[in-house]
Design a protein around this motif. Structure first.
Motif, PDB file in Angstrom:
ATOM      1  N   LYS A   1      81.159  32.731  56.114  1.00 39.66           N
ATOM      2  CA  LYS A   1      79.848  33.373  56.063  1.00 39.66           C
ATOM      3  C   LYS A   1      79.087  32.838  54.878  1.00 39.66           C
ATOM      4  CE  LYS A   1      80.000  36.378  59.493  1.00 39.66           C
ATOM      5  NZ  LYS A   1      79.043  36.346  60.581  1.00 39.66           N
TER       6      LYS A   1
ATOM      7  N   SER B   1      76.163  36.983  53.422  1.00 42.44           N
ATOM      8  CA  SER B   1      76.244  38.431  53.381  1.00 42.44           C
ATOM      9  C   SER B   1      75.494  38.996  52.192  1.00 42.44           C
ATOM     10  CB  SER B   1      77.722  38.855  53.318  1.00 42.44           C
ATOM     11  OG  SER B   1      78.340  38.275  52.187  1.00 42.44           O
TER      12      SER B   1
ATOM     13  N   SER C   1      67.016  43.702  62.966  1.00 46.24           N
ATOM     14  CA  SER C   1      67.987  42.831  63.626  1.00 46.24           C
ATOM     15  C   SER C   1      67.367  42.309  64.910  1.00 46.24           C
ATOM     16  CB  SER C   1      69.287  43.579  63.931  1.00 46.24           C
ATOM     17  OG  SER C   1      69.045  44.642  64.833  1.00 46.24           O
TER      18      SER C   1
ATOM     19  N   HIS D   1      68.333  40.046  68.679  1.00 45.81           N
ATOM     20  CA  HIS D   1      69.226  39.330  69.579  1.00 45.81           C
ATOM     21  C   HIS D   1      68.433  38.249  70.294  1.00 45.81           C
ATOM     22  CE1 HIS D   1      73.146  41.533  69.796  1.00 45.81           C
ATOM     23  NE2 HIS D   1      72.429  42.437  69.146  1.00 45.81           N
TER      24      HIS D   1
ATOM     25  N   HIS E   1      68.557  40.175  60.518  1.00 51.12           N
ATOM     26  CA  HIS E   1      69.963  40.007  60.892  1.00 51.12           C
ATOM     27  C   HIS E   1      69.978  39.492  62.324  1.00 51.12           C
ATOM     28  CE1 HIS E   1      74.312  41.648  60.417  1.00 51.12           C
ATOM     29  NE2 HIS E   1      74.291  40.594  61.219  1.00 51.12           N
TER      30      HIS E   1
ATOM     31  N   PHE F   1      71.564  37.910  65.826  1.00 47.19           N
ATOM     32  CA  PHE F   1      72.696  37.803  66.737  1.00 47.19           C
ATOM     33  C   PHE F   1      72.278  36.846  67.858  1.00 47.19           C
ATOM     34  CE2 PHE F   1      73.061  41.938  64.750  1.00 47.19           C
ATOM     35  CZ  PHE F   1      74.403  42.034  64.428  1.00 47.19           C
TER      36      PHE F   1
ATOM     37  N   SER G   1      80.558  30.928  67.832  1.00 46.29           N
ATOM     38  CA  SER G   1      80.645  31.732  69.043  1.00 46.29           C
ATOM     39  C   SER G   1      82.018  31.646  69.676  1.00 46.29           C
ATOM     40  CB  SER G   1      79.601  31.254  70.067  1.00 46.29           C
ATOM     41  OG  SER G   1      79.904  29.929  70.485  1.00 46.29           O
TER      42      SER G   1
ATOM     43  N   THR H   1      78.939  36.168  71.666  1.00 48.57           N
ATOM     44  CA  THR H   1      77.900  36.544  70.715  1.00 48.57           C
ATOM     45  C   THR H   1      78.264  36.043  69.331  1.00 48.57           C
ATOM     46  OG1 THR H   1      77.293  38.516  71.976  1.00 48.57           O
ATOM     47  CG2 THR H   1      76.627  38.444  69.665  1.00 48.57           C
TER      48      THR H   1
ATOM     49  N   ASP I   1      77.410  36.210  65.411  1.00 45.53           N
ATOM     50  CA  ASP I   1      76.754  36.978  64.351  1.00 45.53           C
ATOM     51  C   ASP I   1      76.331  36.000  63.262  1.00 45.53           C
ATOM     52  OD1 ASP I   1      75.888  38.630  62.354  1.00 45.53           O
ATOM     53  OD2 ASP I   1      77.698  39.855  62.265  1.00 45.53           O
TER      54      ASP I   1
END
Length: 314
Positions: A210, A219, A227, A229, A251, A253, A276, A286, A288
């Motif tokens: 990360k 982070s 967030s 998607h 954030h 996704f 992924s 998915t 992150d």
């Protein structure tokens, strides 16, 4: 053929035939324990062959369709070529080279001694690196394992040259005390640990999986409380869309779906190390991406796919 149970039966038959060769090797090892680099390299290669065939049998027996079976089997190419074939050739060369060059028993023993230098260290390091490359290591960890494997290959080539140029026969005074195989094996493990430690020191964010040096996806980045998607399709050696725009601090996704009609496996990996996972045709996953505070790159990590245009910009 890639026909599930039929291929599995064929592979089981191949394993059964291989059993005759292994039985002969076991009988030989009982007569003369395999202490040389040549013998142990061949044994290690045979272990990779058996392991690869067992995994291939399971893949063939449990694969849902031909395309999935063939895609999964292609991942076994490097264990078969590097783990089995390369070690079999190295072991054979280590045994045959001193004999072919000749020069009498004393010269052959001298050359064997050269080929066996730090043999257990090299074997443990090389095979440990090979096993490490089969694990889901981050990019820096994979580079460390590749570097160790390359160093072992380079050491073998240097010893091949040294064996060829040896001119002084082995004397009794040259015979060292009994080798400590356990100590050499521990040195091989130490080489792997040091390589991973150096990789972690050079690229700590990638090893953690990360964050990057630029702060993208880390982070510790300051988020805006939002967030998002985004759906992405992987097909025909490209990502659609191949550019994602998000407000700084979001954030993110990424929902990745492999819609490739050619049966290719794909994945999506960020510069931060987030991934992924490998996706077979029709599969989804998915990713992150974390809090996006700066532009970052992403790509497919399957060999050659990035070079063919499977890249993305966030």
């Amino acid at each position: 053929i890639g026909r599930g149970w039929l291929s599995a039966l064929g592979l089981l038959g191949y394993l059964a035939c291989l059993g005759f060769t292994l039985a002969a090797m076991v009988r030989a090892a009982r007569v003369k324990p395999p202490r040389s680099f040549a013998a142990r390299s061949v044994i290690a290669g045979m272990a990779w062959l058996v392991g690869t065939l067992v995994v291939a049998t399971v893949i063939a027996a449990m694969g849902p369709d031909t395309a999935t079976i063939m895609n999964r089997l292609t991942a076994l190419a490097w264990p078969l070529l590097a783990g089995f074939a390369a070690q079999l050739i190295a072991g054979s060369m280590a045994y045959l080279l001193p004999v072919v060059i000749g020069g009498g028993p004393a010269m052959v023993r001298r050359r064997n001694r050269v080929m066996d230098l730090a043999s257990n260290t090299r074997l443990v390091a090389a095979n440990g690196a090979g096993l490490g490359l089969l694990l889901p290591l981050p990019a820096a960890g994979r580079v460390a394992m590749i570097a160790v494997a390359a160093a072992c290959v380079a050491a073998f080539l240097v010893l091949v040259v040294a064996t060829a140029v040896v001119r002084r026969p082995l004397q009794m005074a040259d015979v060292p005390p009994a080798r400590t195989h356990g100590f050499e094996a521990m040195l091989g493990v130490g080489v792997l640990v040091i390589a991973l430690a150096i990789a972690t020191a050079i690229s700590p964010a990638t090893m953690v999986g990360k964050g990057t040096a630029s702060g993208a996806g880390s982070s510790g980045a300051v988020g805006n409380g939002q967030s998002q998607h985004v759906s992405v399709e992987a097909h025909d050696m490209k990502f659609t869309p191949n550019t994602i725009d998000v407000p700084a601090g979001t954030h993110l996704f990424i929902d990745v779906k492999n819609t490739d009609t050619g049966g290719m496996v794909h994945d999506l990996v960020l510069a931060s190390g987030a991934t992924s996972g490998r996706l077979s045709p029709g599969a989804s996953g998915t990713l992150d991406a974390g809090v996006i505070s700066a532009s970052t790159d992403a790509w497919c990590s399957i060999a050659g796919h990035k070079q063919m245009g499977m890249t993305m910009k966030i």
